[in-house]
Design an enzyme around this catalytic site. Structure first.
Site, PDB file in Angstrom:
ATOM      1  N   GLU A 100       0.920  -1.236   0.217  1.00  0.00           N
ATOM      2  CA  GLU A 100       0.145   0.230   0.200  1.00  0.00           C
ATOM      3  C   GLU A 100       0.669   1.201  -0.034  1.00  0.00           C
ATOM      4  OE1 GLU A 100      -3.428   0.726  -0.517  1.00  0.00           O
ATOM      5  OE2 GLU A 100      -4.255  -0.892   0.187  1.00  0.00           O
ATOM      6  N   SER A 101       1.884   2.390   0.829  1.00  0.00           N
ATOM      7  CA  SER A 101       2.637   2.493   0.813  1.00  0.00           C
ATOM      8  C   SER A 101       3.659   2.628   1.229  1.00  0.00           C
ATOM      9  CB  SER A 101       1.558   3.344   2.399  1.00  0.00           C
ATOM     10  OG  SER A 101       1.892   2.050   3.824  1.00  0.00           O
TER      11      SER A 101
END
Length: 661
Positions: A513-514
């Site tokens: 995700e990040s």
């Protein structure tokens, strides 16, 4: 909650926005004043003026650019000030060639100079200034622009070179075409290197990819008008109802219209093709079935495998070749899996995805020796299919790495690297795109040891996304602790233990995700380590009794992990404990995996479910997250792990997890 890939952006229109993390400047430059014919703007510091310059340049507001650049004459990143000053005048070749060449000489060897050369080459190709283009194109280091590759082939074709095969290999994704690639198609059609069949194929490819405007630009090179093509795209039911007609153009437009009609109703398109079959050649019928089969496959229609069988011999797009295999996997037809992969172009067939599934089809046919040879060819790759291939060879996934410790001598060049310094400068200003470009530029020619040293420098600087991506590039020396970091371990452990959640899976999600950027924000508004959408965060906060929750809290690490892990727990419980479905739900929303599951013919391997997810982003996301989770588990537990066990099986909606094998 269908989200695009993580990308942090600063809105182009916010010309005078103040970055939240502006670096403190000496008092002498603490305030910058720009005077313009119509306004006076005060900036808290030169970083603000730089951000305004960047945005004005990207918006091609040349009247503002010079004024902004003039107050940045002593800025500490002069190459970017000069780039943003020059960029609007590169468009349409307004800037003198001497000025462009002077910039390229001054900043030779830098990432931003290569970017400017890219900009210039696009304008040279557009204008057909081939002598200068041909001189500059070999100097473009990244060579990652499809339009430029098209212009280069156009230049060669105009000089008499035969580039048809190279063009066919290049022209596979209309999303990247732009003017350069439609010009190439036109040039090759006019000099007879492309046949009408080639151009019609490009039109079908553009339409099936959702870029009908690209297809319409091909009208001058076809025996059909723009109006006829537009009708086949936008009013397909009329064209289908009218039938193929008597000429080549009518047949081709009928096939295009069949594909458009099948987007909404494959069975209706199939009935129309069956009714018109005697008016079409066998090759045309195959093309029509191919158009219908692709759309049916994307809908996970159980008839798609039958449609693909009727399309035997048709010239397919890359998507077509791949979805024919996926339809066969869902149908459990291993012979069709094998024949469909063997029919792929070699460049596509050599992808680890199809090497693995070809191996599986050989195993199903009892050809173990040949299958194992294929598995061995990819088993050293640290990706989803490399891991699955390793398990087919009777081994499990491990994460034992012991590269020698990076020495101060190896670290010193990284600490002094000007590109890395610029990258950190940009990260501090919230400009992750520019920072990442600068960082990656410096990695291009590094050895494994240098990459590990650069990754260690990123670790020590607490820029974990660069550590992960840099370490991922090594080929022979692997440091799994760099590739799979686990920061905030105490917070994570407390939350996952309370929920009975697999911590390795949660870290696998965060890595995808990040990349551990705490302030990450996607272009659709997802925030923080676990990239929570505002509505999702609010919903989960209410469900768990988080009183006083406000949206700004979502970037707080503790809050983000609390809400993210609870949401993962909710979707996992809702989807019968299936990790592939819960992972898909986290990316695409819980309703979609339920709908995809409902179309299954029976229990299927989790790997088949993952491979046949109809959203490209979600398909890649699920494979990457579960691959990540397997490595994290190997690190946490200190023993070999099974990706296949994590994937399990996925059942139709009338089954429960307890009924699975």
């Amino acid at each position: 909650m269908y989200r695009a890939k993580f990308a942090t952006k600063l809105a182009v229109g916010m010309l005078f926005s103040v970055a939240a993390s502006v670096i403190a400047l000496p008092a002498a430059v603490a305030q910058t004043r720009l005077t313009n014919a119509s306004n006076v703007v005060n900036y808290a510091g030169q970083d603000d003026a730089f951000l305004a310059l960047r945005n004005a340049s990207r918006a091609n507001k040349a009247d503002m650019v010079d004024g902004l650049a003039s107050v940045l004459s002593n800025y500490d990143i002069p190459s970017y000030v000069d780039y943003y000053r020059l960029k609007p005048r590169i468009k349409d070749l307004i800037a003198p060639e001497s000025e462009i060449r002077d910039y390229l000489t001054r900043y030779d060897g830098t990432a931003i100079a290569d970017r400017l050369r890219n900009d210039w080459l696009l304008e040279l190709g557009k204008a057909g200034i081939w002598t200068t283009f041909d001189q500059q194109y070999p100097l473009f280091a990244l060579d990652d622009d499809t339009q430029l590759k098209c212009y280069a082939l156009t230049s060669k074709a105009l000089k008499g070179g035969n580039v048809a095969d190279d063009a066919r290999a290049l022209l596979t994704n209309p999303k990247d075409y732009g003017q350069g690639c439609t010009d190439l198609i036109g040039t090759l059609a006019q000099n007879n290197q492309f046949t009408q069949a080639d151009v019609w194929f490009q039109l079908r490819l553009a339409v099936e990819s959702g870029y009908g405007n690209v297809g319409r630009r091909l009208a001058p090179f076809l025996d059909a008008t723009d109006a006829q093509i537009a009708q086949a795209i936008d009013r397909s039911s009329i064209v289908v109802a009218r039938g193929p007609g008597a000429d080549r153009a009518g047949h081709e437009l009928f096939i295009v219209a069949l594909g458009r009609l099948a987007k909404n109703d494959p069975s209706q398109a199939a009935a129309a093709l069956t009714g018109a079959a005697d008016q079409l050649k066998p090759s045309e019928r195959a093309l029509g079935w191919g158009q219908i089969a692709l759309q049916a496959s994307l809908k996970l229609d159980p008839m798609s495998a039958d449609y693909w069988r009727a399309a035997q011999g048709a010239m397919l797009s890359s998507d077509g070749y791949e979805w024919r295999v996926r339809a066969a996997l869902r149908a459990g037809d291993w012979r069709m899996v094998k024949s469909s992969i063997e029919a792929m172009p070699s460049a596509l067939r050599d992808d680890p995805t199809w090497i693995y599934w070809l191996g599986r089809s050989l195993l199903a046919d009892g050809r173990k020796t040949q299958a194992h040879k294929l598995f061995q060819s990819i088993a050293e790759q640290t990706n989803f299919y490399g891991q699955l291939a390793l398990e087919e060879l009777g081994q499990k996934i491990v994460a034992f790495s012991a590269p020698s410790v990076i020495t101060p001598l190896e670290l010193a060049p990284m600490q002094k690297n000007e590109g890395f310094r610029r990258a950190f400068r940009f990260f501090d200003m919230g400009l992750r795109f520019e920072g990442t470009r600068e960082w990656n530029w410096e990695l291009r020619k590094m050895t494994d040891r240098q990459l590990l040293a650069a990754a260690e420098f990123a670790r020590q600087s607490d820029v974990l996304d660069r550590m992960v991506n840099t370490s991922d590039r090594t080929k022979y020396e692997v440091d799994y602790t760099q590739r799979f970091p686990s920061p905030h371990r105490d917070v994570m452990s407390n939350n996952t233990q309370a929920l009975g959640l697999d911590m390795a899976w949660v870290y696998g999600v965060i890595r995808q995700e990040s990349r551990f950027v705490k302030t990450a924000r996607s272009n659709v508004g997802a925030s923080g380590l676990m990239q929570l959408m505002p509505a999702t965060a609010k919903y989960v906060a209410k469900k768990v009794g988080f009183s006083g929750f406000t949206p700004d809290q979502v970037n707080d690490v503790n809050t983000n992990i609390l809400l993210g892990t609870n949401y993962l727990s909710m979707v996992l419980n809702d989807l019968d404990g299936s990790l592939p479905m819960a992972t898909a739900a986290y990316n695409a929303g819980p309703g979609r995996p339920r709908a995809w599951r409902a179309t299954l013919p029976g229990n299927v391997e989790g790997a088949i479910f993952a491979e046949s997810i109809p959203f490209n982003e979600t398909r890649g996301y699920v494979k990457n997250v579960l691959s990540n989770a397997t490595y994290y588990a190997a690190l946490f537990d200190g023993r070999p792990q099974s990706l296949k066990a994590r994937l399990g099986y996925v059942a139709p909606k009338n089954f429960t997890a307890s009924a699975l094998p």
